[in-house]
Design a protein around this motif. Sequence first.
Motif, PDB file in Angstrom:
ATOM      1  N   THR A   1       3.892   1.998  -9.408  1.00  0.00           N
ATOM      2  CA  THR A   1       5.058   1.603  -8.621  1.00  0.00           C
ATOM      3  C   THR A   1       4.595   0.758  -7.443  1.00  0.00           C
ATOM      4  O   THR A   1       3.734   1.175  -6.663  1.00  0.00           O
ATOM      5  CB  THR A   1       5.810   2.844  -8.113  1.00  0.00           C
ATOM      6  N   THR A   2       5.153  -0.417  -7.324  1.00  0.00           N
ATOM      7  CA  THR A   2       4.809  -1.300  -6.204  1.00  0.00           C
ATOM      8  C   THR A   2       5.541  -0.817  -4.948  1.00  0.00           C
ATOM      9  O   THR A   2       6.483  -0.023  -5.043  1.00  0.00           O
ATOM     10  CB  THR A   2       5.208  -2.765  -6.522  1.00  0.00           C
ATOM     11  N   PRO A   3       5.148  -1.289  -3.775  1.00  0.00           N
ATOM     12  CA  PRO A   3       5.806  -0.852  -2.532  1.00  0.00           C
ATOM     13  C   PRO A   3       7.317  -1.106  -2.493  1.00  0.00           C
ATOM     14  O   PRO A   3       8.051  -0.379  -1.835  1.00  0.00           O
ATOM     15  CB  PRO A   3       5.090  -1.665  -1.447  1.00  0.00           C
TER      16      PRO A   3
ATOM     17  N   MET B   1       8.345  -0.962 -11.157  1.00  0.00           N
ATOM     18  CA  MET B   1       7.318  -0.391 -12.029  1.00  0.00           C
ATOM     19  C   MET B   1       6.598  -1.515 -12.765  1.00  0.00           C
ATOM     20  O   MET B   1       7.234  -2.302 -13.455  1.00  0.00           O
ATOM     21  CB  MET B   1       7.937   0.567 -13.044  1.00  0.00           C
ATOM     22  N   ARG B   2       5.293  -1.595 -12.612  1.00  0.00           N
ATOM     23  CA  ARG B   2       4.495  -2.633 -13.267  1.00  0.00           C
ATOM     24  C   ARG B   2       3.423  -1.984 -14.135  1.00  0.00           C
ATOM     25  O   ARG B   2       2.788  -1.020 -13.714  1.00  0.00           O
ATOM     26  CB  ARG B   2       3.822  -3.502 -12.233  1.00  0.00           C
ATOM     27  N   PRO B   3       3.190  -2.515 -15.347  1.00  0.00           N
ATOM     28  CA  PRO B   3       2.123  -1.968 -16.183  1.00  0.00           C
ATOM     29  C   PRO B   3       0.754  -2.289 -15.581  1.00  0.00           C
ATOM     30  O   PRO B   3       0.535  -3.383 -15.064  1.00  0.00           O
ATOM     31  CB  PRO B   3       2.311  -2.667 -17.527  1.00  0.00           C
TER      32      PRO B   3
END
Length: 58
Positions: free
Chosen positions: A26-28, A32-34
């Motif tokens: 999870t980015t700030p 949601m990024r793989p």
Amino acid sequence: MEDKYGKCSCGADLTPVWYTKEEYKTTPNGVMRPTGRVRRAVDHLICPNCFRIRICSR
């Protein structure tokens, strides 16, 4: 040769059923990024003769 996953009570070798799970971060800002990592593990074992399922502990 002994099967590495064991034998069923009917005498057949147990076969693993695999699952694959991609890892996400999870980015700030909440997206949601793989990450590119993949987890591959045995979900359960199944007997090809009598179709009994043995659940593996996680």
